[in-house]
Design a protein around this motif. Sequence first.
Motif, PDB file in Angstrom:
ATOM      1  N   TRP A   7       0.811  -1.215   0.000  1.00 55.63           N
ATOM      2  CA  TRP A   7       0.000   0.000   0.000  1.00 55.63           C
ATOM      3  C   TRP A   7       0.845   1.265   0.000  1.00 55.63           C
ATOM      4  O   TRP A   7       0.596   2.170  -0.820  1.00 55.63           O
ATOM      5  CB  TRP A   7      -0.987  -0.006   1.174  1.00 55.63           C
ATOM      6  CG  TRP A   7      -1.650   1.333   1.381  1.00 55.63           C
ATOM      7  CD1 TRP A   7      -1.487   2.177   2.435  1.00 55.63           C
ATOM      8  CD2 TRP A   7      -2.551   1.986   0.487  1.00 55.63           C
ATOM      9  NE1 TRP A   7      -2.232   3.312   2.264  1.00 55.63           N
ATOM     10  CE2 TRP A   7      -2.900   3.229   1.070  1.00 55.63           C
ATOM     11  CE3 TRP A   7      -3.091   1.663  -0.757  1.00 55.63           C
ATOM     12  CZ2 TRP A   7      -3.766   4.133   0.464  1.00 55.63           C
ATOM     13  CZ3 TRP A   7      -3.952   2.565  -1.368  1.00 55.63           C
ATOM     14  CH2 TRP A   7      -4.279   3.774  -0.761  1.00 55.63           C
ATOM     15  N   GLU A  49       0.228   3.455  -3.382  1.00 57.78           N
ATOM     16  CA  GLU A  49      -0.879   4.334  -2.969  1.00 57.78           C
ATOM     17  C   GLU A  49      -1.311   5.309  -4.059  1.00 57.78           C
ATOM     18  O   GLU A  49      -2.503   5.607  -4.198  1.00 57.78           O
ATOM     19  CB  GLU A  49      -0.455   5.106  -1.716  1.00 57.78           C
ATOM     20  CG  GLU A  49      -1.519   6.050  -1.181  1.00 57.78           C
ATOM     21  CD  GLU A  49      -1.074   6.757   0.082  1.00 57.78           C
ATOM     22  OE1 GLU A  49      -1.888   7.524   0.640  1.00 57.78           O
ATOM     23  OE2 GLU A  49       0.088   6.554   0.513  1.00 57.78           O
ATOM     24  N   THR A 102      -5.714   2.754 -10.250  1.00 53.54           N
ATOM     25  CA  THR A 102      -6.097   1.337 -10.221  1.00 53.54           C
ATOM     26  C   THR A 102      -7.400   1.064 -10.971  1.00 53.54           C
ATOM     27  O   THR A 102      -7.984  -0.002 -10.838  1.00 53.54           O
ATOM     28  CB  THR A 102      -6.259   0.860  -8.764  1.00 53.54           C
ATOM     29  OG1 THR A 102      -7.285   1.653  -8.121  1.00 53.54           O
ATOM     30  CG2 THR A 102      -4.967   1.003  -7.990  1.00 53.54           C
ATOM     31  N   ASP A 115      -3.845  -0.409   7.713  1.00 51.13           N
ATOM     32  CA  ASP A 115      -3.400   0.774   6.971  1.00 51.13           C
ATOM     33  C   ASP A 115      -3.709   0.691   5.477  1.00 51.13           C
ATOM     34  O   ASP A 115      -3.592   1.685   4.760  1.00 51.13           O
ATOM     35  CB  ASP A 115      -1.880   0.958   7.147  1.00 51.13           C
ATOM     36  CG  ASP A 115      -1.500   1.304   8.579  1.00 51.13           C
ATOM     37  OD1 ASP A 115      -2.375   1.786   9.333  1.00 51.13           O
ATOM     38  OD2 ASP A 115      -0.323   1.092   8.948  1.00 51.13           O
ATOM     39  N   ASP A 116      -4.089  -0.474   5.011  1.00 48.97           N
ATOM     40  CA  ASP A 116      -4.314  -0.715   3.589  1.00 48.97           C
ATOM     41  C   ASP A 116      -5.493   0.115   3.087  1.00 48.97           C
ATOM     42  O   ASP A 116      -6.622  -0.042   3.564  1.00 48.97           O
ATOM     43  CB  ASP A 116      -4.579  -2.210   3.388  1.00 48.97           C
ATOM     44  CG  ASP A 116      -4.709  -2.606   1.931  1.00 48.97           C
ATOM     45  OD1 ASP A 116      -4.534  -1.740   1.051  1.00 48.97           O
ATOM     46  OD2 ASP A 116      -4.984  -3.791   1.670  1.00 48.97           O
ATOM     47  N   GLY A 117      -5.263   0.949   2.089  1.00 47.50           N
ATOM     48  CA  GLY A 117      -6.314   1.861   1.632  1.00 47.50           C
ATOM     49  C   GLY A 117      -7.321   1.274   0.679  1.00 47.50           C
ATOM     50  O   GLY A 117      -8.425   1.799   0.538  1.00 47.50           O
ATOM     51  N   ASP A 161      -7.796  -2.433   0.206  1.00 41.00           N
ATOM     52  CA  ASP A 161      -7.935  -3.886   0.404  1.00 41.00           C
ATOM     53  C   ASP A 161      -7.022  -4.704  -0.500  1.00 41.00           C
ATOM     54  O   ASP A 161      -7.373  -5.811  -0.928  1.00 41.00           O
ATOM     55  CB  ASP A 161      -9.397  -4.334   0.195  1.00 41.00           C
ATOM     56  CG  ASP A 161     -10.248  -4.074   1.424  1.00 41.00           C
ATOM     57  OD1 ASP A 161      -9.670  -3.800   2.487  1.00 41.00           O
ATOM     58  OD2 ASP A 161     -11.485  -4.140   1.318  1.00 41.00           O
ATOM     59  N   TYR A 162      -5.840  -4.201  -0.774  1.00 45.64           N
ATOM     60  CA  TYR A 162      -4.855  -4.997  -1.504  1.00 45.64           C
ATOM     61  C   TYR A 162      -4.572  -6.312  -0.770  1.00 45.64           C
ATOM     62  O   TYR A 162      -4.335  -7.345  -1.374  1.00 45.64           O
ATOM     63  CB  TYR A 162      -3.534  -4.234  -1.618  1.00 45.64           C
ATOM     64  CG  TYR A 162      -3.454  -3.222  -2.736  1.00 45.64           C
ATOM     65  CD1 TYR A 162      -3.846  -3.554  -4.038  1.00 45.64           C
ATOM     66  CD2 TYR A 162      -2.952  -1.946  -2.511  1.00 45.64           C
ATOM     67  CE1 TYR A 162      -3.739  -2.636  -5.067  1.00 45.64           C
ATOM     68  CE2 TYR A 162      -2.841  -1.021  -3.543  1.00 45.64           C
ATOM     69  CZ  TYR A 162      -3.236  -1.373  -4.813  1.00 45.64           C
ATOM     70  OH  TYR A 162      -3.127  -0.466  -5.835  1.00 45.64           O
TER      71      TYR A 162
END
Length: 413
Positions: A62, A66, A70, A113-115, A117-118
């Motif tokens: 992430w 970031e 995507t 912290d994943d923005g 949902d990777y």
Amino acid sequence: MAGKVTHKWAFKLGMRAGAYSWKSSAKAIDRLKSASTEIRAVARTDPTAAAEGVIALAQRIWPAFEHIDTSSGALGNAVRRTLEDLLPVLIEAPADEKTRTKWLEQLREAIEDDGVDYLAPLADRFGQIAAYPALMNLHADCDLDMMRGAWADHERFSHVTTGTLTLSCLLEAGRYDELMALLALKKTSLWFDMKFGAEAQLRQGREDQALAFAEALLKDDGRQWGHHEIARFCEDILVRQGREDEAYRRFGLPTASGNTYLAMWRDLVKRYPDLDARMILVDLIESHGSKGKWFAAAKTARCLDLALDCAAHSDAAPATLIRAARDFAIKEPAFAAQIGLHAIAHLLAGRGYEPSPLDIDEAVTHVMDASARVGQRGPMLRELQRLAANTATDVIMSTRLKSLIADIEKGDG
């Protein structure tokens, strides 16, 4: 007992926070491939160090990606595939409880912290990554009360970032009643949560209940997110119960998957090796339509009569038919000649992707060569004359065909 890991990961240099800009998706995908290759290479000699590499990669995804666009979905799919490929490395590593405690803390923080949902594949299998019952229960309990409160409040939507990993830990810890009770609180029933409930039923030997639980989601008014996965889950249960034909009819045919129609047929043939391959193809054509697009599958299946039927349909691609006429000119000349005729008819009707008069040239060449091999050059020339005499949508193609026929007649004369 795990030893101290000292491996220096080359991929870390290219996975720095903010390392990629808006249009860096392709570069990021290449970096993921390199990281995966490096980790799997280390896994052959030092599986614990390789697992540390998976953690290090997950922590950096992430922050590094970031700012990348995507919207195409390519990067998200690449991340998912990479993590799914590396999950066995992490799950099967011979790490002691202390080491896994550290790993889980690092992964939990990265998931929080994943923005975008990777790290969803890791959250889905968090309970398996935990490995030790004490760690499964620890992480199951960590946010359980918060989830109960959030999911019981149907007036407001509250997303719990660690919800999936909590469900995974409840499942792996065998706390099935608590898991089902928690899912029952949700206002919406979506497969990415409900799959844990379905799996809990299976693990208790309740196959019929698991089937009903999952199939109920397919009956929603809208097309359920994860529809394909749900159908596959139901299909697997029926196959396990020896109800293969029912599984094939109810779930197999509708979920045949692949990037091409040929790939869809191969997918079903592989999943149902005891069924007749021709029957599967016929069923696919009937259930999915677009008969012309199934030509390549019929040809590959050596169902040449069916392939001819497909070739005659308006959605058959002339370019595909011309290649087949070329490829079969020697081994199946009668078939090749007929396929070439269909290609010419489609070109005259204005079909095909960016057709060129050169396509007519090639098709006529293959038709005449193949027909000569079976002693049908004269009848085939008359068939070409008949096509040329009919009204054509594409005047350029029609004019070119008439010119080619004249050349053939002159040569034969």
